[in-house]
Design a protein around this motif. Structure first.
Motif, PDB file in Angstrom:
ATOM      1  N   SER A  44       0.914  -1.211   0.016  1.00  0.00           N
ATOM      2  CA  SER A  44      -0.129   0.015  -0.137  1.00  0.00           C
ATOM      3  C   SER A  44       0.882   1.236   0.115  1.00  0.00           C
ATOM      4  CB  SER A  44      -0.842  -0.007   1.188  1.00  0.00           C
ATOM      5  OG  SER A  44      -1.883  -0.898   1.083  1.00  0.00           O
ATOM      6  N   SER A  45       1.951   1.144   0.869  1.00  0.00           N
ATOM      7  CA  SER A  45       2.763   2.209   0.737  1.00  0.00           C
ATOM      8  C   SER A  45       3.436   2.468  -0.672  1.00  0.00           C
ATOM      9  CB  SER A  45       4.009   2.313   1.688  1.00  0.00           C
ATOM     10  OG  SER A  45       4.816   1.380   1.436  1.00  0.00           O
ATOM     11  N   LYS A  46       3.578   1.512  -1.178  1.00  0.00           N
ATOM     12  CA  LYS A  46       4.350   1.610  -2.668  1.00  0.00           C
ATOM     13  C   LYS A  46       3.222   2.179  -3.684  1.00  0.00           C
ATOM     14  CE  LYS A  46       8.027  -0.399  -1.303  1.00  0.00           C
ATOM     15  NZ  LYS A  46       8.884   0.460  -0.516  1.00  0.00           N
ATOM     16  N   LEU A  47       2.155   2.017  -3.520  1.00  0.00           N
ATOM     17  CA  LEU A  47       1.125   2.319  -4.137  1.00  0.00           C
ATOM     18  C   LEU A  47       0.954   3.810  -4.095  1.00  0.00           C
ATOM     19  CD1 LEU A  47      -1.958  -0.180  -3.963  1.00  0.00           C
ATOM     20  CD2 LEU A  47      -0.249   0.260  -6.038  1.00  0.00           C
ATOM     21  N   VAL A  48       0.927   4.417  -2.890  1.00  0.00           N
ATOM     22  CA  VAL A  48       0.781   5.758  -2.348  1.00  0.00           C
ATOM     23  C   VAL A  48       2.131   6.480  -3.138  1.00  0.00           C
ATOM     24  CG1 VAL A  48       1.314   7.506  -0.731  1.00  0.00           C
ATOM     25  CG2 VAL A  48      -0.167   5.464  -0.282  1.00  0.00           C
ATOM     26  N   SER A  58       0.378   1.081 -15.171  1.00  0.00           N
ATOM     27  CA  SER A  58       0.557  -0.270 -15.177  1.00  0.00           C
ATOM     28  C   SER A  58       0.932  -1.144 -13.642  1.00  0.00           C
ATOM     29  CB  SER A  58       1.617  -0.918 -16.243  1.00  0.00           C
ATOM     30  OG  SER A  58       1.562  -2.090 -16.327  1.00  0.00           O
ATOM     31  N   TYR A  59       1.925  -0.560 -13.171  1.00  0.00           N
ATOM     32  CA  TYR A  59       2.328  -1.206 -11.716  1.00  0.00           C
ATOM     33  C   TYR A  59       1.224  -0.907 -10.597  1.00  0.00           C
ATOM     34  CZ  TYR A  59       4.732  -1.886  -7.268  1.00  0.00           C
ATOM     35  OH  TYR A  59       5.139  -2.189  -6.085  1.00  0.00           O
ATOM     36  N   ARG A  60       0.626   0.262 -10.699  1.00  0.00           N
ATOM     37  CA  ARG A  60      -0.418   0.519  -9.686  1.00  0.00           C
ATOM     38  C   ARG A  60      -1.639  -0.484  -9.865  1.00  0.00           C
ATOM     39  NH1 ARG A  60      -4.444   4.129 -10.601  1.00  0.00           N
ATOM     40  NH2 ARG A  60      -3.080   5.301 -12.045  1.00  0.00           N
ATOM     41  N   ASN A  61      -1.924  -0.541 -11.321  1.00  0.00           N
ATOM     42  CA  ASN A  61      -3.121  -1.460 -11.462  1.00  0.00           C
ATOM     43  C   ASN A  61      -2.703  -2.824 -11.240  1.00  0.00           C
ATOM     44  OD1 ASN A  61      -4.776   0.806 -12.444  1.00  0.00           O
ATOM     45  ND2 ASN A  61      -3.919   0.452 -14.623  1.00  0.00           N
ATOM     46  N   ASP A  62      -1.563  -3.299 -11.645  1.00  0.00           N
ATOM     47  CA  ASP A  62      -1.277  -4.897 -11.134  1.00  0.00           C
ATOM     48  C   ASP A  62      -1.231  -5.049  -9.805  1.00  0.00           C
ATOM     49  OD1 ASP A  62      -1.179  -5.165 -13.933  1.00  0.00           O
ATOM     50  OD2 ASP A  62       1.236  -5.195 -13.883  1.00  0.00           O
ATOM     51  N   VAL A  63      -0.847  -3.980  -8.813  1.00  0.00           N
ATOM     52  CA  VAL A  63      -0.750  -4.228  -7.333  1.00  0.00           C
ATOM     53  C   VAL A  63      -2.320  -4.276  -7.065  1.00  0.00           C
ATOM     54  CG1 VAL A  63       0.051  -3.284  -5.203  1.00  0.00           C
ATOM     55  CG2 VAL A  63       1.574  -3.485  -7.403  1.00  0.00           C
ATOM     56  N   GLU A  64      -2.976  -3.214  -7.323  1.00  0.00           N
ATOM     57  CA  GLU A  64      -4.448  -3.394  -6.925  1.00  0.00           C
ATOM     58  C   GLU A  64      -5.417  -4.589  -7.248  1.00  0.00           C
ATOM     59  OE1 GLU A  64      -5.374   0.555  -8.545  1.00  0.00           O
ATOM     60  OE2 GLU A  64      -4.728   1.431  -6.855  1.00  0.00           O
ATOM     61  N   LEU A  65      -5.127  -5.001  -8.494  1.00  0.00           N
ATOM     62  CA  LEU A  65      -5.651  -6.356  -8.909  1.00  0.00           C
ATOM     63  C   LEU A  65      -5.157  -7.483  -8.020  1.00  0.00           C
ATOM     64  CD1 LEU A  65      -5.429  -6.360 -12.685  1.00  0.00           C
ATOM     65  CD2 LEU A  65      -7.590  -6.249 -11.251  1.00  0.00           C
ATOM     66  N   HIS A 116       8.072  -9.982  -6.638  1.00  0.00           N
ATOM     67  CA  HIS A 116       7.822  -9.633  -7.650  1.00  0.00           C
ATOM     68  C   HIS A 116       7.705  -7.891  -7.949  1.00  0.00           C
ATOM     69  CE1 HIS A 116       7.006  -8.590 -11.892  1.00  0.00           C
ATOM     70  NE2 HIS A 116       6.002  -7.916 -11.576  1.00  0.00           N
ATOM     71  N   PHE A 117       6.763  -7.614  -7.025  1.00  0.00           N
ATOM     72  CA  PHE A 117       6.294  -6.406  -6.915  1.00  0.00           C
ATOM     73  C   PHE A 117       7.203  -5.393  -6.281  1.00  0.00           C
ATOM     74  CE2 PHE A 117       1.837  -7.839  -7.449  1.00  0.00           C
ATOM     75  CZ  PHE A 117       1.487  -7.451  -8.674  1.00  0.00           C
ATOM     76  N   MET A 118       7.750  -6.023  -5.286  1.00  0.00           N
ATOM     77  CA  MET A 118       8.911  -4.911  -4.601  1.00  0.00           C
ATOM     78  C   MET A 118      10.039  -4.767  -5.569  1.00  0.00           C
ATOM     79  SD  MET A 118       7.299  -4.213  -1.877  1.00  0.00           S
ATOM     80  CE  MET A 118       8.520  -3.796  -0.601  1.00  0.00           C
ATOM     81  N   GLU A 119      10.497  -5.869  -5.983  1.00  0.00           N
ATOM     82  CA  GLU A 119      11.579  -5.520  -7.204  1.00  0.00           C
ATOM     83  C   GLU A 119      11.023  -4.738  -8.044  1.00  0.00           C
ATOM     84  OE1 GLU A 119      12.471  -9.793  -8.452  1.00  0.00           O
ATOM     85  OE2 GLU A 119      13.403 -10.343  -6.455  1.00  0.00           O
ATOM     86  N   GLU A 120      10.014  -4.893  -8.935  1.00  0.00           N
ATOM     87  CA  GLU A 120       9.684  -3.900  -9.993  1.00  0.00           C
ATOM     88  C   GLU A 120       9.400  -2.475  -9.269  1.00  0.00           C
ATOM     89  OE1 GLU A 120       8.528  -3.058 -13.782  1.00  0.00           O
ATOM     90  OE2 GLU A 120       9.411  -4.797 -12.989  1.00  0.00           O
TER      91      GLU A 120
END
Length: 125
Positions: A10-14, A62-69, A95-99
């Protein structure tokens, strides 16, 4: 080992949303009529930076959408299937943290380059 929690995602999304705001602001600067006269290749350089803004923005969205999904999909896992959810969650989480690290590093380098460029071509009044 790094703690793996939905709060970190969630903090990455922010942070990505802030990045998108920065990109929007930089785009406004690049499109504003604030530049010194007779700068060689100014139009080409501005055009190149605007293209990179589009690239960075698409990647952030794209990253934000993928994490939300991903976060939504976790809510749909059956509770009795803990082994599957753990394997799926930890793999995707890594994967998301590395990306995010890649996106953030590349954006920071881009932002620094653009600001350095702008500091030399903006008309001072």
């Amino acid at each position: 080992m790094e703690t793996q929690s939905p709060t970190q995602l969630s903090s990455k999304l922010v942070a990505i949303k802030y990045m998108e705001q920065d990109l929007s602001f930089i785009k406004q600067l690049l499109e504003a009529p604030i530049y010194k006269q007779n700068i060689p290749n100014l139009f080409e350089k501005l055009t190149d930076y605007l293209a990179l803004i589009t690239k960075h923005t698409k990647r952030a969205v794209s990253y934000r959408n993928d994490v939300e999904l991903f976060k939504d999909s976790l809510e749909n896992f059956p509770e009795e299937d803990n082994d599957s959810i753990d394997e799926y969650y930890f793999g995707r989480y890594r994967h998301f943290m590395e990306e995010y690290a890649k996106i953030n590093t590349q954006f920071s380098e881009f932002k620094s380059e653009v600001f350095t460029f702008l500091s030399g071509v903006i008309e001072k009044k």
